[in-house]
Design a protein around this motif. Structure first.
Motif, PDB file in Angstrom:
ATOM      1  N   LEU A 193      -6.058   9.902 -13.572  1.00  0.00           N
ATOM      2  CA  LEU A 193      -6.664   8.922 -12.689  1.00  0.00           C
ATOM      3  C   LEU A 193      -5.666   7.808 -12.418  1.00  0.00           C
ATOM      4  O   LEU A 193      -5.238   7.114 -13.345  1.00  0.00           O
ATOM      5  CB  LEU A 193      -7.923   8.335 -13.332  1.00  0.00           C
ATOM      6  CG  LEU A 193      -9.026   9.306 -13.743  1.00  0.00           C
ATOM      7  CD1 LEU A 193     -10.139   8.550 -14.475  1.00  0.00           C
ATOM      8  CD2 LEU A 193      -9.583  10.042 -12.542  1.00  0.00           C
ATOM      9  N   ARG A 194      -5.274   7.655 -11.171  1.00  0.00           N
ATOM     10  CA  ARG A 194      -4.375   6.558 -10.789  1.00  0.00           C
ATOM     11  C   ARG A 194      -5.235   5.348 -10.425  1.00  0.00           C
ATOM     12  O   ARG A 194      -5.993   5.389  -9.459  1.00  0.00           O
ATOM     13  CB  ARG A 194      -3.486   6.979  -9.623  1.00  0.00           C
ATOM     14  CG  ARG A 194      -2.583   8.155  -9.941  1.00  0.00           C
ATOM     15  CD  ARG A 194      -1.511   8.364  -8.874  1.00  0.00           C
ATOM     16  NE  ARG A 194      -2.058   8.311  -7.533  1.00  0.00           N
ATOM     17  CZ  ARG A 194      -1.666   7.428  -6.596  1.00  0.00           C
ATOM     18  NH1 ARG A 194      -0.729   6.534  -6.865  1.00  0.00           N
ATOM     19  NH2 ARG A 194      -2.216   7.456  -5.387  1.00  0.00           N
ATOM     20  N   LEU A 195      -5.096   4.295 -11.209  1.00  0.00           N
ATOM     21  CA  LEU A 195      -6.032   3.184 -11.138  1.00  0.00           C
ATOM     22  C   LEU A 195      -5.316   1.872 -10.849  1.00  0.00           C
ATOM     23  O   LEU A 195      -4.201   1.643 -11.308  1.00  0.00           O
ATOM     24  CB  LEU A 195      -6.784   3.060 -12.471  1.00  0.00           C
ATOM     25  CG  LEU A 195      -7.490   4.330 -12.965  1.00  0.00           C
ATOM     26  CD1 LEU A 195      -8.032   4.117 -14.366  1.00  0.00           C
ATOM     27  CD2 LEU A 195      -8.605   4.732 -12.007  1.00  0.00           C
ATOM     28  N   GLU A 196      -6.007   1.021 -10.115  1.00  0.00           N
ATOM     29  CA  GLU A 196      -5.505  -0.324  -9.832  1.00  0.00           C
ATOM     30  C   GLU A 196      -6.538  -1.340 -10.307  1.00  0.00           C
ATOM     31  O   GLU A 196      -7.712  -1.251  -9.927  1.00  0.00           O
ATOM     32  CB  GLU A 196      -5.278  -0.496  -8.330  1.00  0.00           C
ATOM     33  CG  GLU A 196      -4.764  -1.879  -7.946  1.00  0.00           C
ATOM     34  CD  GLU A 196      -4.646  -2.024  -6.438  1.00  0.00           C
ATOM     35  OE1 GLU A 196      -3.530  -2.306  -5.973  1.00  0.00           O
ATOM     36  OE2 GLU A 196      -5.663  -1.846  -5.741  1.00  0.00           O
ATOM     37  N   PRO A 197      -6.142  -2.296 -11.152  1.00  0.00           N
ATOM     38  CA  PRO A 197      -7.099  -3.324 -11.575  1.00  0.00           C
ATOM     39  C   PRO A 197      -7.737  -4.013 -10.373  1.00  0.00           C
ATOM     40  O   PRO A 197      -7.072  -4.273  -9.371  1.00  0.00           O
ATOM     41  CB  PRO A 197      -6.242  -4.287 -12.385  1.00  0.00           C
ATOM     42  CG  PRO A 197      -5.095  -3.453 -12.882  1.00  0.00           C
ATOM     43  CD  PRO A 197      -4.819  -2.473 -11.779  1.00  0.00           C
ATOM     44  N   VAL A 198      -9.035  -4.285 -10.476  1.00  0.00           N
ATOM     45  CA  VAL A 198      -9.729  -4.865  -9.346  1.00  0.00           C
ATOM     46  C   VAL A 198      -9.236  -6.276  -9.073  1.00  0.00           C
ATOM     47  O   VAL A 198      -8.817  -7.001  -9.970  1.00  0.00           O
ATOM     48  CB  VAL A 198     -11.265  -4.888  -9.570  1.00  0.00           C
ATOM     49  CG1 VAL A 198     -11.783  -3.475  -9.772  1.00  0.00           C
ATOM     50  CG2 VAL A 198     -11.640  -5.785 -10.736  1.00  0.00           C
ATOM     51  N   ARG A 199      -9.277  -6.624  -7.812  1.00  0.00           N
ATOM     52  CA  ARG A 199      -9.010  -7.997  -7.391  1.00  0.00           C
ATOM     53  C   ARG A 199     -10.250  -8.481  -6.651  1.00  0.00           C
ATOM     54  O   ARG A 199     -10.780  -7.779  -5.794  1.00  0.00           O
ATOM     55  CB  ARG A 199      -7.784  -8.067  -6.487  1.00  0.00           C
ATOM     56  CG  ARG A 199      -6.496  -7.601  -7.153  1.00  0.00           C
ATOM     57  CD  ARG A 199      -5.312  -7.728  -6.203  1.00  0.00           C
ATOM     58  NE  ARG A 199      -4.079  -7.301  -6.824  1.00  0.00           N
ATOM     59  CZ  ARG A 199      -3.640  -6.048  -6.836  1.00  0.00           C
ATOM     60  NH1 ARG A 199      -4.350  -5.104  -6.255  1.00  0.00           N
ATOM     61  NH2 ARG A 199      -2.499  -5.734  -7.423  1.00  0.00           N
ATOM     62  N   VAL A 200     -10.692  -9.660  -6.958  1.00  0.00           N
ATOM     63  CA  VAL A 200     -11.885 -10.201  -6.332  1.00  0.00           C
ATOM     64  C   VAL A 200     -11.532 -10.751  -4.956  1.00  0.00           C
ATOM     65  O   VAL A 200     -10.514 -11.416  -4.771  1.00  0.00           O
ATOM     66  CB  VAL A 200     -12.493 -11.334  -7.194  1.00  0.00           C
ATOM     67  CG1 VAL A 200     -13.783 -11.842  -6.590  1.00  0.00           C
ATOM     68  CG2 VAL A 200     -12.725 -10.818  -8.603  1.00  0.00           C
ATOM     69  N   ARG A 201     -12.371 -10.445  -3.970  1.00  0.00           N
ATOM     70  CA  ARG A 201     -12.154 -10.974  -2.630  1.00  0.00           C
ATOM     71  C   ARG A 201     -12.323 -12.490  -2.634  1.00  0.00           C
ATOM     72  O   ARG A 201     -13.212 -13.032  -3.280  1.00  0.00           O
ATOM     73  CB  ARG A 201     -13.137 -10.356  -1.650  1.00  0.00           C
ATOM     74  CG  ARG A 201     -12.913  -8.872  -1.387  1.00  0.00           C
ATOM     75  CD  ARG A 201     -13.922  -8.339  -0.429  1.00  0.00           C
ATOM     76  NE  ARG A 201     -15.293  -8.467  -0.944  1.00  0.00           N
ATOM     77  CZ  ARG A 201     -16.397  -8.214  -0.235  1.00  0.00           C
ATOM     78  NH1 ARG A 201     -16.296  -7.860   1.028  1.00  0.00           N
ATOM     79  NH2 ARG A 201     -17.580  -8.335  -0.774  1.00  0.00           N
TER      80      ARG A 201
END
Length: 203
Positions: A193-201
């Motif tokens: 799973l290639r994952l990117e930490p979430v960024r809040v809008r």
């Protein structure tokens, strides 16, 4: 220290990911932590724009039952559950694990979760420690936060877990690790799973 960990993968309705991420970051992280849950990494799947992946952990199975009851019976979930549930097609892809938990140290960089389904779990764990882990480190993609399946009875059956799964998984910062041929040791090709930490809008 090894704890009880859930790796949760949600399949969402198209375009609903930002709504769920906003709810998590604004309401569900602090709400779960107030109930006694340790919330780990929250990720977007770089290969699927409608998938949300996250981890949470508990000291033991008894504590898991207690704090999940507190959160899902508490005011934060009750206030926001309908909006959260409307984003989801499926929320039952959940692995119950034992390990250290994981939260990305570099919030701007991708990580990869490698999930292996071994034919012989104990033998594969030994192979991993003796051969695969050193090879990954030598290649510049060291294994972080190694987890194995926890087979204790689900103490909070209102939330299903994948009782059929027996896995060994780990995380890698940056690029996906290149793996040797493991076909004689695994039921299937390792899932990465290639994952990117979430960024809040921003408002």
């Amino acid at each position: 220290m090894n704890v009880i960990v859930e790796l949760r993968q949600y399949t969402l309705h198209p375009g609903a990911l930002d709504t769920l991420v906003d709810l998590f970051e604004q309401e569900f992280v602090t709400g779960q932590e107030a109930a006694g849950i340790t919330v780990g990494g929250r990720f977007r799947d770089l290969d699927d724009p409608d998938r949300f992946v996250w981890l949470r952990s508990f000291p033991n199975m008894e504590a898991r039952e207690r704090v999940l009851q507190a959160f899902y019976g508490g005011p934060v979930w009750q206030a926001h559950r309908e909006r959260a549930n409307t984003t989801m097609i499926d929320s039952h892809d959940v692995l119950l694990l034992r390990g250290p938990g994981f939260a990305a140290q570099n919030s701007t960089g991708p990580v990869v979760a490698t999930i292996c389904h071994p034919l012989e779990p104990m033998a594969f764990a030994d192979h991993f420690e003796q051969h695969l882990r050193p090879a990954l480190a030598a290649a510049g993609t060291p294994a972080q936060a190694v987890h194995r399946s926890e087979h204790a009875e689900n103490t909070f059956p209102a939330l299903p877990i994948r009782a059929d799964a027996d896995v060994l998984l780990w995380f890698t910062a940056g690029r996906a690790p290149r793996l040797p041929d493991l076909s004689t040791r695994l039921h299937s090709v390792p899932q990465q799973l290639r994952l990117e930490p979430v960024r809040v809008r921003q408002p």
